[in-house]
Scaffold this motif. Structure first.
Motif, PDB file in Angstrom:
ATOM      1  N   ALA A  54      -4.793  -0.684  -4.719  1.00 26.29           N
ATOM      2  CA  ALA A  54      -4.186  -1.742  -3.765  1.00 26.29           C
ATOM      3  C   ALA A  54      -4.516  -1.065  -2.169  1.00 26.29           C
ATOM      4  O   ALA A  54      -4.916  -1.602  -1.531  1.00 26.29           O
ATOM      5  CB  ALA A  54      -2.910  -2.000  -3.821  1.00 26.29           C
TER       6      ALA A  54
ATOM      7  N   GLU B 230      -5.159  -5.400  -9.320  1.00 27.15           N
ATOM      8  CA  GLU B 230      -5.466  -5.035  -7.993  1.00 27.15           C
ATOM      9  C   GLU B 230      -6.962  -4.693  -8.136  1.00 27.15           C
ATOM     10  O   GLU B 230      -7.788  -4.890  -6.985  1.00 27.15           O
ATOM     11  CB  GLU B 230      -4.768  -3.587  -7.926  1.00 27.15           C
TER      12      GLU B 230
ATOM     13  N   HIS C 277       0.893  -1.283  -0.029  1.00 28.32           N
ATOM     14  CA  HIS C 277       0.178   0.078  -0.002  1.00 28.32           C
ATOM     15  C   HIS C 277       0.815   1.210   0.189  1.00 28.32           C
ATOM     16  O   HIS C 277       2.167   1.229   0.319  1.00 28.32           O
ATOM     17  CB  HIS C 277      -0.846   0.027   1.179  1.00 28.32           C
TER      18      HIS C 277
ATOM     19  N   GLN D 157      -8.900  -7.741  -7.573  1.00 24.16           N
ATOM     20  CA  GLN D 157      -9.048  -8.232  -6.046  1.00 24.16           C
ATOM     21  C   GLN D 157     -10.055  -7.247  -5.316  1.00 24.16           C
ATOM     22  O   GLN D 157     -10.842  -7.809  -4.586  1.00 24.16           O
ATOM     23  CB  GLN D 157      -7.607  -7.990  -5.585  1.00 24.16           C
TER      24      GLN D 157
ATOM     25  N   LYS E  10      -2.854   1.665 -10.084  1.00 21.46           N
ATOM     26  CA  LYS E  10      -2.894   0.207  -9.199  1.00 21.46           C
ATOM     27  C   LYS E  10      -2.355   0.605  -7.866  1.00 21.46           C
ATOM     28  O   LYS E  10      -2.990  -0.289  -6.809  1.00 21.46           O
ATOM     29  CB  LYS E  10      -1.781  -0.759  -9.818  1.00 21.46           C
TER      30      LYS E  10
END
Length: 393
Positions: A213, A295, A167, A298, A209
């Motif tokens: 994330a 990302e 992160h 997810q 991304k």
């Protein structure tokens, strides 16, 4: 900022509101004896500097002041009205920013930590770039100086991504302030993208991304942290609808709105989650295409699992605008944002009164009442959603 301008424009109050704002800005800029110069963060209602304990300086402030007046300049230009007199006011704040952007002794937006802060640097970069856009037509020497400062900021930014943690970091090169914030995971990073992102697809924009994330990490951390997140639905207009996760500032937070114990979820940050999903959708709409990164896949999967939203797996990494799959992605991002809007609705009083925080055990309002930021964050999310509705019609 855009929401405030939209409101005062509707009420025909742009001129009077901005004249008051500009008058106070000049008052601050010309004030003698300020310990922290233009980065002084707090003033009394009579315009005198606050002398109590406070985390100073906050150098996102001059950048944001400059952006407000730059926006007003654009408004005046569109109205064919005089704007040149405002340039000197903008330059005072941008000169300040260009001189000290890389210093690590200043405070973050929560007034708790000293160091280099992602939010502050992105605010400064955005303000300087907007200043360049204006000044390259009237003061090329100063525009070039601001451009050099932008390049300097850009060299500092890559260190905020932590590949091991997965992160974006909030603060690097810390020099003081609280020591409990070991995760360096903070929702102000998401706000930085929403408030100051230059291009939604850059490394620190809504579509990056790294930002996706980071948002996923925030959701994973805060979901089990607050008992109110165990409630998965609420009633709106007689219909039972799912609600998203309520999030706070950072997992180690101890400020509870009135004192020190343990942190609570914040209204403006949960609205920010809604805006993030809506803005991601509008980014794709404007590009007429979408890249579904790992990302983002997810994040979509996590949201589907936590909320029960029905959505197909998106098989294509790249989707072209107008396709059935593309429209499905846009609709899903809107519905995901709606989860967080529903969460805000669940904890907002019937008369629409908003608080800074919600008590994590029962969801009732806590901390500062009628915090302007809470209302503006919700309006910003609502405005972003309206663009999606127009597209899906």
């Amino acid at each position: 900022m855009s929401e405030v301008f939209k409101w005062i424009n509707i009420t025909n109050g742009v001129k009077s509101v901005m004249e008051d704002y500009i008058e106070f800005t000049e008052h601050v800029q010309k004030m003698d004896g300020l310990q922290y110069g233009l980065g002084e963060a707090k003033f009394n209602m009579d315009g005198t500097p606050f002398k109590g304990s406070w985390c100073n300086a906050q150098t996102d402030g001059p950048a944001i002041r400059a952006r407000v007046i730059l926006k007003y300049i654009t408004y005046l230009q569109e109205q064919n009205k005089d704007w040149e007199w405002l340039v000197k006011i903008v330059k005072r704040d941008l000169d300040y920013v260009a001189d000290l952007y890389g210093q690590n002794k200043h405070c973050d937006i929560w007034e708790e930590a000293r160091g280099l802060h992602l939010y502050t640097l992105l605010a400064q970069k955005r303000a300087l770039l907007e200043g360049v856009s204006l000044l390259q037509k009237v003061d090329n020497k100063t525009a070039n100086r601001y451009n050099r400062a932008v390049k300097g900021i850009e060299k500092l930014l890559p260190q905020f991504w932590d590949d091991k943690r997965g992160h974006l970091l909030t603060t690097v090169d810390k020099s003081g302030g609280i020591k409990s914030k070991q995760s360096n995971l903070d929702a102000q990073t998401m706000l930085a993208a929403l408030h100051h992102g230059i291009d939604g697809n850059d490394e620190f924009g809504v579509g990056s991304k790294w930002m996706t994330a980071t948002v996923l990490q925030l959701l994973r951390v805060f979901s089990p942290l607050y008992p109110i997140n165990e409630v998965a639905s609420t009633e709106i207009d007689g219909e039972n609808v799912p609600v998203g996760v309520a999030i706070g500032r950072y997992p180690e937070d101890v400020y509870d709105g009135v004192g020190v114990s343990s942190g609570n979820p914040w209204s403006l940050l949960t609205s920010g989650l809604a805006e993030y999903h809506y803005r991601l959708a509008t980014l794709f709409i404007r590009a007429n295409s979408a890249v579904v990164s790992e990302e983002l896949s997810q994040l979509l999967a996590w949201t589907r699992n936590i909320s029960g939203l029905e959505v197909k797996n998106f098989s294509s990494k790249i989707m072209m605008g107008g396709s059935t799959e593309f429209r499905g992605l846009i609709r899903y991002l809107m519905e995901a944002g709606d989860l967080y809007m529903a969460r805000v609705s669940r904890h907002t009083a019937g008369d629409h009164t908003m608080f800074e925080q919600w008590y994590k055990y029962d969801g009732f309002g806590h901390g500062a009442i009628h915090l302007t930021w809470s209302y503006v964050a919700h309006l910003a999310a609502s405005r972003a959603r309206s663009e999606i509705i127009d597209y899906l019609r």
